[in-house]
Design a protein around this motif. Structure first.
Motif, PDB file in Angstrom:
ATOM      1  N   LEU A  86     -30.038  13.829  55.916  1.00 43.13           N
ATOM      2  CA  LEU A  86     -29.708  14.699  57.264  1.00 43.13           C
ATOM      3  C   LEU A  86     -30.327  14.483  58.513  1.00 43.13           C
ATOM      4  O   LEU A  86     -31.326  14.067  58.595  1.00 43.13           O
ATOM      5  CB  LEU A  86     -29.960  16.251  56.765  1.00 43.13           C
ATOM      6  CG  LEU A  86     -29.010  17.181  56.155  1.00 43.13           C
ATOM      7  CD1 LEU A  86     -27.738  17.501  57.021  1.00 43.13           C
ATOM      8  CD2 LEU A  86     -28.533  16.544  54.678  1.00 43.13           C
ATOM      9  N   ILE A  87     -29.524  14.053  59.247  1.00 43.35           N
ATOM     10  CA  ILE A  87     -30.008  13.447  60.694  1.00 43.35           C
ATOM     11  C   ILE A  87     -29.343  14.604  61.904  1.00 43.35           C
ATOM     12  O   ILE A  87     -28.167  14.895  61.560  1.00 43.35           O
ATOM     13  CB  ILE A  87     -29.080  12.027  60.908  1.00 43.35           C
ATOM     14  CG1 ILE A  87     -29.488  11.222  59.957  1.00 43.35           C
ATOM     15  CG2 ILE A  87     -29.514  11.669  62.375  1.00 43.35           C
ATOM     16  CD1 ILE A  87     -29.139   9.702  59.980  1.00 43.35           C
ATOM     17  N   ASP A  88     -30.203  15.084  62.666  1.00 46.81           N
ATOM     18  CA  ASP A  88     -29.622  15.825  63.722  1.00 46.81           C
ATOM     19  C   ASP A  88     -28.917  15.216  64.720  1.00 46.81           C
ATOM     20  O   ASP A  88     -29.613  14.028  65.539  1.00 46.81           O
ATOM     21  CB  ASP A  88     -30.937  16.603  64.498  1.00 46.81           C
ATOM     22  CG  ASP A  88     -30.631  17.669  65.384  1.00 46.81           C
ATOM     23  OD1 ASP A  88     -29.664  17.442  66.241  1.00 46.81           O
ATOM     24  OD2 ASP A  88     -31.455  18.615  65.218  1.00 46.81           O
ATOM     25  N   ALA A  89     -27.409  15.395  64.828  1.00 49.88           N
ATOM     26  CA  ALA A  89     -26.503  14.614  65.646  1.00 49.88           C
ATOM     27  C   ALA A  89     -27.156  14.574  67.188  1.00 49.88           C
ATOM     28  O   ALA A  89     -27.083  13.685  67.851  1.00 49.88           O
ATOM     29  CB  ALA A  89     -25.354  15.047  65.547  1.00 49.88           C
ATOM     30  N   GLN A  90     -27.898  15.597  67.610  1.00 47.69           N
ATOM     31  CA  GLN A  90     -28.111  15.687  69.022  1.00 47.69           C
ATOM     32  C   GLN A  90     -29.631  15.161  69.211  1.00 47.69           C
ATOM     33  O   GLN A  90     -29.605  14.649  70.283  1.00 47.69           O
ATOM     34  CB  GLN A  90     -28.358  17.156  69.214  1.00 47.69           C
ATOM     35  CG  GLN A  90     -27.003  18.061  69.227  1.00 47.69           C
ATOM     36  CD  GLN A  90     -27.282  19.709  69.647  1.00 47.69           C
ATOM     37  OE1 GLN A  90     -27.832  20.322  68.734  1.00 47.69           O
ATOM     38  NE2 GLN A  90     -26.764  20.075  70.737  1.00 47.69           N
ATOM     39  N   GLU A  91     -30.389  15.140  68.204  1.00 46.64           N
ATOM     40  CA  GLU A  91     -31.760  14.279  68.674  1.00 46.64           C
ATOM     41  C   GLU A  91     -31.588  12.855  68.201  1.00 46.64           C
ATOM     42  O   GLU A  91     -32.389  12.000  68.777  1.00 46.64           O
ATOM     43  CB  GLU A  91     -32.831  14.786  67.689  1.00 46.64           C
ATOM     44  CG  GLU A  91     -32.982  16.482  68.013  1.00 46.64           C
ATOM     45  CD  GLU A  91     -34.210  16.765  66.973  1.00 46.64           C
ATOM     46  OE1 GLU A  91     -34.767  16.175  66.228  1.00 46.64           O
ATOM     47  OE2 GLU A  91     -34.698  17.975  67.099  1.00 46.64           O
ATOM     48  N   GLY A  92     -30.299  12.457  67.474  1.00 47.45           N
ATOM     49  CA  GLY A  92     -30.265  11.224  67.126  1.00 47.45           C
ATOM     50  C   GLY A  92     -31.201  10.559  65.931  1.00 47.45           C
ATOM     51  O   GLY A  92     -32.011  11.468  65.261  1.00 47.45           O
ATOM     52  N   LEU A  93     -31.310   9.363  66.059  1.00 45.45           N
ATOM     53  CA  LEU A  93     -32.075   8.658  64.789  1.00 45.45           C
ATOM     54  C   LEU A  93     -33.538   8.372  65.156  1.00 45.45           C
ATOM     55  O   LEU A  93     -33.906   8.543  66.062  1.00 45.45           O
ATOM     56  CB  LEU A  93     -31.373   7.249  64.283  1.00 45.45           C
ATOM     57  CG  LEU A  93     -30.176   7.256  63.765  1.00 45.45           C
ATOM     58  CD1 LEU A  93     -29.552   5.938  63.853  1.00 45.45           C
ATOM     59  CD2 LEU A  93     -30.117   7.692  62.549  1.00 45.45           C
ATOM     60  N   SER A  94     -34.440   8.143  64.107  1.00 48.43           N
ATOM     61  CA  SER A  94     -35.712   8.028  64.334  1.00 48.43           C
ATOM     62  C   SER A  94     -36.339   6.991  63.304  1.00 48.43           C
ATOM     63  O   SER A  94     -35.555   6.880  62.249  1.00 48.43           O
ATOM     64  CB  SER A  94     -36.542   9.375  64.000  1.00 48.43           C
ATOM     65  OG  SER A  94     -36.622   9.776  62.765  1.00 48.43           O
ATOM     66  N   ASP A  95     -37.288   6.363  63.541  1.00 44.40           N
ATOM     67  CA  ASP A  95     -37.877   5.767  62.510  1.00 44.40           C
ATOM     68  C   ASP A  95     -38.182   6.284  61.253  1.00 44.40           C
ATOM     69  O   ASP A  95     -38.323   5.694  60.238  1.00 44.40           O
ATOM     70  CB  ASP A  95     -39.339   5.037  63.092  1.00 44.40           C
ATOM     71  CG  ASP A  95     -39.111   4.092  64.231  1.00 44.40           C
ATOM     72  OD1 ASP A  95     -37.998   3.590  64.388  1.00 44.40           O
ATOM     73  OD2 ASP A  95     -39.983   4.067  65.091  1.00 44.40           O
ATOM     74  N   GLN A  96     -38.434   7.476  61.265  1.00 40.04           N
ATOM     75  CA  GLN A  96     -38.626   8.290  60.021  1.00 40.04           C
ATOM     76  C   GLN A  96     -37.435   8.305  59.232  1.00 40.04           C
ATOM     77  O   GLN A  96     -37.485   8.156  57.924  1.00 40.04           O
ATOM     78  CB  GLN A  96     -39.120   9.666  60.120  1.00 40.04           C
ATOM     79  CG  GLN A  96     -39.767  10.570  59.089  1.00 40.04           C
ATOM     80  CD  GLN A  96     -41.096   9.859  58.442  1.00 40.04           C
ATOM     81  OE1 GLN A  96     -41.554   8.847  59.158  1.00 40.04           O
ATOM     82  NE2 GLN A  96     -41.575  10.216  57.370  1.00 40.04           N
ATOM     83  N   ASP A  97     -36.417   8.324  60.123  1.00 37.34           N
ATOM     84  CA  ASP A  97     -34.998   8.203  58.954  1.00 37.34           C
ATOM     85  C   ASP A  97     -34.762   6.794  58.257  1.00 37.34           C
ATOM     86  O   ASP A  97     -34.226   6.885  57.213  1.00 37.34           O
ATOM     87  CB  ASP A  97     -33.741   8.438  60.012  1.00 37.34           C
ATOM     88  CG  ASP A  97     -33.817   9.984  60.510  1.00 37.34           C
ATOM     89  OD1 ASP A  97     -33.974  10.877  59.975  1.00 37.34           O
ATOM     90  OD2 ASP A  97     -33.555  10.170  61.798  1.00 37.34           O
ATOM     91  N   LYS A  98     -35.325   5.892  59.266  1.00 34.73           N
ATOM     92  CA  LYS A  98     -35.148   4.597  58.663  1.00 34.73           C
ATOM     93  C   LYS A  98     -36.071   4.424  57.124  1.00 34.73           C
ATOM     94  O   LYS A  98     -35.632   3.679  56.411  1.00 34.73           O
ATOM     95  CB  LYS A  98     -35.606   3.587  59.620  1.00 34.73           C
ATOM     96  CG  LYS A  98     -34.347   3.504  60.817  1.00 34.73           C
ATOM     97  CD  LYS A  98     -35.003   2.582  61.797  1.00 34.73           C
ATOM     98  CE  LYS A  98     -35.192   1.043  61.321  1.00 34.73           C
ATOM     99  NZ  LYS A  98     -35.575  -0.006  62.268  1.00 34.73           N
ATOM    100  N   LYS A  99     -37.244   5.025  57.420  1.00 38.60           N
ATOM    101  CA  LYS A  99     -38.117   4.783  56.280  1.00 38.60           C
ATOM    102  C   LYS A  99     -37.644   5.530  55.162  1.00 38.60           C
ATOM    103  O   LYS A  99     -37.723   5.204  53.784  1.00 38.60           O
ATOM    104  CB  LYS A  99     -39.460   5.547  56.664  1.00 38.60           C
ATOM    105  CG  LYS A  99     -40.177   4.564  57.703  1.00 38.60           C
ATOM    106  CD  LYS A  99     -41.592   5.251  58.214  1.00 38.60           C
ATOM    107  CE  LYS A  99     -42.242   4.469  59.246  1.00 38.60           C
ATOM    108  NZ  LYS A  99     -43.436   4.868  59.686  1.00 38.60           N
ATOM    109  N   ILE A 100     -36.999   6.966  55.119  1.00 35.11           N
ATOM    110  CA  ILE A 100     -36.465   7.774  54.223  1.00 35.11           C
ATOM    111  C   ILE A 100     -35.190   6.901  53.460  1.00 35.11           C
ATOM    112  O   ILE A 100     -35.133   6.684  52.394  1.00 35.11           O
ATOM    113  CB  ILE A 100     -35.706   8.868  54.680  1.00 35.11           C
ATOM    114  CG1 ILE A 100     -37.192   9.806  55.329  1.00 35.11           C
ATOM    115  CG2 ILE A 100     -35.163   9.979  53.239  1.00 35.11           C
ATOM    116  CD1 ILE A 100     -36.707  11.081  55.793  1.00 35.11           C
ATOM    117  N   ALA A 101     -34.487   6.424  54.436  1.00 34.65           N
ATOM    118  CA  ALA A 101     -33.406   5.553  53.817  1.00 34.65           C
ATOM    119  C   ALA A 101     -33.807   4.285  53.004  1.00 34.65           C
ATOM    120  O   ALA A 101     -33.184   3.961  51.928  1.00 34.65           O
ATOM    121  CB  ALA A 101     -32.465   5.091  54.866  1.00 34.65           C
TER     122      ALA A 101
END
Length: 478
Positions: free
Chosen positions: A301-316
């Motif tokens: 789940l990514i908050d479309a308003q906040e955009g991506l983060s390095d944490q999202d990349k790590k989870i993926a």
């Protein structure tokens, strides 16, 4: 070549399990007993009262019988007042509101239980215990009473006074040490009806989907929408979810006759290690990460308003490394500006940031109003079919011959190698073995070529594909 049935959680093997709910005030040892009965650490335990918030359920065997065990938040008469959060300035962290939600959720769960284990603490009965006992009067026929922290006979004499509240029998146990827990297990099994339990085979087991992401991205809202329930507590306060909350539902694609069954695993929000300062959050994050290995598919789940983060990349990356299907869901898309090509621009940015994970579908959704949910679920089904596909060896090697003709291995004294044949080692996760004359001579570029051809030609376009090079008697993981 699928995962062994013993490695699949019990929920995938049985249906219509009787539900046993553990209830009581905070810090009496419900989560410790929960873990003891399951014979594994599933719920977070900590001396801090109120650690458990959402009902945490897991399936396991008690005295050899399959049951669904549910750990609930503690019943509290006095709720914590709202207090300002120093990290948010004037914003209020309304802990009292969460206490109310926890108690409400506990009472709802009790009403659906086949059996309720009321857990009390050895010693003097508190006003909260007495209030809770009164609330449970209508469920007397479905009630088992246990007194915890009686290791070595400690305070047993005082605990017998509980019989004055009208209980026929009281079990003196120690969840931490295991004293008399076996007797409690026998009583639980004796009081349950197993006549409706059904066995499900591996081919028809539910698809397990884990919801992961940073705090406040809408995981619990999505879980509740999918399960058409309020199983997960939803709050604007980051970190509301602590344990993994399991839910189940069925969904029928319009073009199909049969419905698909799903298990949803709602997890705690994952923040950077530098921001995790409390022990409870540390265990919550670790439990969320562990859930990746227990799922078939991860919805990030990514908050479309906040955009991506390095944490999202790590989870993926964690999901990719374990061979799990990954769907990136851009939540709160309903709040995005209605500008042409907005989605294409966001998708291009994600593909740029995630590099080699262009295979992962990106879907805009709104967990709040339900937009995009049908597309999300149909993508889950397509992805699961790819994860569980087993390619015949003859077909694989026929394709391999064509790939080698279209892009032959390099020819030279240092770079020359021969790809002799290939087999699919496993499904879910999908892994292939290529038997090569000189594995060390195979470049990463050629490995990528083989992997991309597998995806394109053999029907694995949406999922990670593992490739292993192996000479006779040796192997190299890639």
């Amino acid at each position: 070549m699928k995962r062994e049935l013993e490695d699949v959680p019990a929920l995938t093997k049985y249906r219509n399990l009787p539900a046993v709910v553990l209830a009581g005030r905070p810090n009496v040892g419900k989560s410790t007993l929960f873990n003891r009965l399951l014979h594994k650490r599933r719920a977070i335990t900590d001396p801090t009262p109120g650690v458990t918030r959402d009902p945490v359920q897991a399936d396991g065997f008690i005295a050899g019988k399959p049951v669904r065990l549910i750990d609930t938040g503690g019943f509290k008469l006095e709720r914590s007042p709202a207090r300002p959060s120093p990290k948010r300035g004037a914003a209020a962290e309304n802990v009292g509101a969460i206490d109310d939600l926890v108690v409400e959720k506990t009472l709802q769960t009790i009403k659906t239980a086949d059996l309720i284990v009321l857990l009390l603490e050895a010693g003097e009965i508190t006003s909260e215990d007495e209030e809770f006992i009164e609330l449970l009067r209508p469920f007397q026929k479905r009630l088992v009473v246990a007194v915890n922290k009686c290791e070595g006979g400690r305070r047993e004499a005082d605990s017998w006074n509980l019989l004055s509240y009208g209980f026929e029998k009281v079990f003196m146990i120690s969840a931490g040490h295991g004293d008399n827990v076996g007797e409690l297990e026998q009583e639980i099994i004796r009081r349950l009806d197993f006549s409706k339990v059904l066995t499900a085979d591996e081919e028809h087991r539910p698809v397990r989907v884990a919801l992961l992401g940073k705090p406040n991205t809408g995981k619990s809202t999505l879980s509740n929408r999918l399960t058409a329930s309020n199983d997960s507590i939803v709050s604007e306060i980051p970190g509301t979810t602590r344990d993994v909350v399991e839910g189940s539902f069925s969904w029928k694609p319009s073009a199909q006759k049969a419905a698909w069954n799903f298990i949803i695993l709602d997890t705690a929000g994952i923040r950077r290690k530098a921001k995790v300062t409390e022990n409870i959050e540390y265990y919550s994050v670790n439990r969320a990460i562990k859930t990746i290995g227990e799922a078939d598919i991860v919805i990030l789940l990514i908050d479309a308003q906040e955009g991506l983060s390095d944490q999202d990349k790590k989870i993926a990356a964690l999901a990719h490394d374990q061979g799990r299907g990954i769907i990136m869901a851009l939540n709160k898309w309903d709040a995005m500006p209605k500008v042409k090509n907005t989605f294409e621009a966001v998708k291009d940015r994600i593909n740029f940031m995630f590099g080699k994970m262009e295979y992962a579908p990106i879907i805009p959704i709104s967990a709040k109003d339900g937009t995009g949910i049908d597309k999300l679920l149909s993508t889950v089904i397509t992805m699961y079919r790819q994860l569980t596909t087993q390619v015949e060896t003859s077909r694989l090697n026929q394709s391999l011959e064509r790939w080698l003709e279209e892009n032959p291995p390099p020819y030279g004294p240092q770079t020359r190698f021969k790809v002799k044949y290939a087999v699919q080692r496993s499904a879910n996760p999908v892994n292939f073995i290529f038997f090569v004359s000189r594995p060390d001579a195979v470049s990463e570029a050629y490995i990528s070529y083989l992997r991309n051809r597998i995806r394109k030609d053999l029907g694995f376009s949406m999922i990670p594909v593992g490739v292993e090079l192996r000479p006779s008697g040796k192997k190299r993981n890639t």
